[in-house]
Design an enzyme around this catalytic site. Structure first.
Site, PDB file in Angstrom:
ATOM      1  CB  CYS A  51      -0.972  -0.009   1.163  1.00  0.00           C
ATOM      2  SG  CYS A  51      -0.176  -0.268   2.730  1.00  0.00           S
ATOM      3  CG  HIS A  98      15.767   1.957  -2.239  1.00  0.00           C
ATOM      4  ND1 HIS A  98      15.297   3.134  -1.692  1.00  0.00           N
ATOM      5  CD2 HIS A  98      14.672   1.243  -2.590  1.00  0.00           C
ATOM      6  CE1 HIS A  98      13.977   3.140  -1.733  1.00  0.00           C
ATOM      7  NE2 HIS A  98      13.563   1.990  -2.274  1.00  0.00           N
TER       8      HIS A  98
END
Lengths: 431, 276
Positions: A51, A98
């Site tokens: 989400c 990352h």
């Protein structure tokens, strides 16, 4: 490594919820189409879609990032230029960094939340099932999982409660310890109180009593928690039975006063009580906190606890970033070791070729043709070659940890062993 | 076979290592180090028990040294820590007992040459009743002090809504500390009473009167009275939490005053010490 690691993505920082919805790849994840097809510039690929973020991780050459963007936009029937406004693109070590940061939950909206690691594992499982991951992504994802574990073990980035309802339960545990012997009461049926009651049940409280002005709603809630409902008017009669009281009524006046609790405490033989007042205006007289063996936290107190816990997590995140950086270094060494493999293979092949030729010459000169002598000579020649090759190979492998990197060592080794001309073995062999 | 010297050294090492592991485990919030600390305290206790069995009193002909009494007190403190560990399944009683025992054990080295002279007629029963009961009681009082002090610290922070930082986050819940405190106080009162009663019985033939107003006797009666008050409060009035925790701290302070100040700086016929 002869290909790049590329990560293209958007998250809660770069895109609003409407954009995240639009570019989510949830409906793109049927088992057969889960991974980005490994074609064109791409060798391996994986999609993480939650989400709060959508990220595409791939290995490939040339315009791999561009291809990922084009495939992504096409999958969502969107314009690639529009998508480009929201995405970040990381390559090689930046992509590795990352990914480790995401896996360790240092890039999450709620710092240190545990769900992202499970989501990443799920994405990896689907990519494996779709056969879209190979040597590099397999290694990278496994490394990301171990980095996340290390961060959780060595730092307190995920240790304290960062939601009001969970903070209340954590406080209850500090007071009562084992929750199995204790019971709780919900006074009013606010959403946050419900959530706190859910956490309390998960922590193991024995029973939950619900006191609501509308008895039917109380009964409905009580059945949800396998507890019992009581009429709101009888609340004082039941207070001595419960240890934790969560209030969230809409009453303009306090529904529980200090003088009532004094009587209740006598009936309870001073067993401690914990009041959690989530209502505004407050349901519990603040003087209750001044009584011995009684603890009262209102919504502001709990917010403060959550804020402090979040600040604590931010401090811990700095330690976690150092761990991520260290692990990125280890991964870099591994990728460099991939670069050195072809040269090592060439050195070994060259050695084997020389050994074979010299064995053949020796056998011819001796005029011996029996298998036993041939096997003994071959064994000796290969042993000599592999011993001679050992140090140069170690020199190459250790180059992944040197400051100059591996490239100068590879170049030196190829020149030293004359690996880049076609006639190495013959030139090197003596008579 | 272990010699008393080796047992002494092993005991010191175990208590030292236990204290270091316990403190490091708390400061670094490392559960494994805390577990090790607890086990090392048990190992120290085993070594010290060996030392007792080997008859360390033989090191000083003519009776027990004052240092030997301090060593015995250290043994009782760890014993109570072990009881606390078993009863409440918590490492904290042992981790609290270990540094105290280390301190007592290390201090005892200074007094191994100081002889405690006990009348020959009293020797047989004296250890078992007066000293045994009082030392065991002191062990529980020490544990009660630890639980009480920690309760007050944690309770104060929860009441005033301050954040639990560092090692405080790993401390036992308030309810458990209160239970530990109750257990120690309820156990130490009968033991202390037994020790005092034994003392009174034997004081008459030795000092000429059961109670002679000696400072040690006075402070012991004050400790007994406060213990009795807490015992009554816990059992009859349902005391819990802050009040009995404060009382446990007070009782321990009185005991410390009795052991350190009265025995060292005051004229008392309980200071049996005589330098060799």
């Amino acid at each position: 490594m002869d290909c790049d690691i590329v990560l293209v993505g958007l998250n809660h920082r770069t895109a609003g919820v409407d954009v995240r919805e639009r570019f989510a790849l949830v409906d793109f994840c049927a088992p057969d189409t889960w991974a980005v097809p490994c074609k064109g510039n791409l060798n391996e690929s994986l999609i993480l879609s939650t989400c709060n973020r959508v990220e595409l991780l791939a290995t490939g050459s040339g315009e791999a990032a561009e291809q990922l963007l084009r495939d992504w936009a096409a999958a969502r029937d969107a314009d690639v230029e529009e998508l480009r406004n929201y995405v970040y693109i990381h390559k090689n070590l930046d992509a590795v960094r990352h990914l480790f940061t995401v896996a360790s939950s240092l890039d999450s909206m709620v710092l240190g939340e545990p769900q992202i690691l499970g989501q990443l594992k799920g994405a990896y499982r689907k990519a494996v099932a779709a056969h879209s991951v190979g040597v590099v992504l397999n290694r990278l994802l496994h490394k990301a999982f171990s980095v996340a574990k290390r961060v959780r073990t060595e730092t307190a980035v995920a240790s304290s409660a960062v939601s009001i309802s969970y903070a209340a339960v954590e406080l209850a545990k500090r007071i009562f310890g084992d929750m199995h012997e204790h019971s709780a009461m919900l006074v009013g049926a606010g959403e946050m109180a419900e959530l706190a009651a859910t956490h309390l049940l998960q922590a193991g409280v024995r029973e939950i009593i619900v006191a609501n002005r509308t008895l039917a709603r109380g009964q409905e809630l009580a059945s949800q928690f396998h507890g019992r409902a009581i009429p709101f008017e009888t609340l004082p009669q039941y207070l001595h039975e419960v240890d934790i009281i969560i209030t969230s009524t809409g009453s303009p006046e306090p529904v529980i006063r200090a003088r009532d609790i004094r009587t209740v405490l006598k009936a309870r033989k001073n067993r401690p009580m914990f009041f959690i007042d989530i209502a505004v205006p407050r349901d519990i007289d603040p003087d209750v906190n001044s009584l011995d063996n009684v603890y009262l936290y209102d919504i502001d107190d709990l917010k403060e606890v959550v804020e402090e816990n979040l600040a604590g997590r931010r401090d811990e995140a700095r330690k976690a970033e150092a761990i991520v950086e260290e692990e990125v270094g280890y991964f870099e060494q591994w990728t460099q070791s991939l670069d050195v493999q072809p040269t090592i293979v060439d050195i070994i092949r060259r050695g084997e070729q020389v050994a074979q030729e010299e064995v053949a010459k020796t056998l011819k000169r001796l005029g011996v043709e029996d298998d036993e002598t041939r096997a003994a000579l071959e064994c000796m020649a290969h042993a000599i070659v592999s011993k001679l090759n050992h140090d140069p190979i170690m020199f190459l492998k250790n180059g992944t940890m040197s400051q100059d990197g591996i490239a100068p060592r590879i170049s030196l080794a190829r020149r030293f062993f004359n690996l880049d001309t076609g006639c190495t073995a013959k030139n090197g062999s003596g008579g | 076979m272990l010699s008393p010297e080796t047992s002494t050294l092993l005991t010191l090492c175990c208590y030292g290592a236990s204290s270091a592991a316990g403190i490091a485990g708390m400061l670094l919030r490392n559960a494994a180090a805390r577990r090790w600390g607890a086990w090392l305290a048990v190992a120290g206790f085993v070594c010290q028990t060996l030392l007792l069995i080997l008859g360390f009193h033989k090191m000083l002909p003519g009776g027990l040294s004052y240092g030997a009494y301090l060593q015995m007190l250290a043994w009782f403190v760890v014993l109570c820590g072990i009881v606390g560990r078993i009863r409440f399944r918590q490492e904290s009683p042992l981790l609290f007992a270990a540094p105290l025992s280390l301190l007592l054990f290390a201090t005892s080295a200074l007094y191994l040459g100081s002889l405690v002279v006990i009348p020959a007629s009293l020797k047989a029963s004296f250890y078992a009743l007066h000293i045994g009961a009082l030392f065991l009681s002191l062990g529980f009082i020490t544990l009660g002090f630890g639980a009480g002090a920690l309760f007050l610290l944690l309770e104060g922070r929860i009441k005033s809504k301050q954040r639990m930082q560092g090692f405080l986050q790993d401390m036992p819940a308030l309810a458990l500390l209160d239970k530990l405190n109750a257990f120690t106080m309820l156990t130490s009162f009968p033991l202390y009473t037994l020790g005092i009663a034994a003392g009174l019985l034997w004081a008459k033939p030795v000092f000429g009167a059961a109670f002679s107003g000696d400072p040690k006797e006075v402070i012991s009666f004050i400790v007994w009275a406060v213990l009795a008050y807490v015992f009554h409060g816990r059992l009859s009035c349902g005391w819990r939490g802050r009040k009995p925790a404060r009382m446990a701290v007070l009782i321990f302070c009185l005991c410390l005053f009795s052991i350190i100040v009265v025995n060292t700086f005051m004229e008392t016929h309980h200071a049996f010490i005589r330098q060799q």
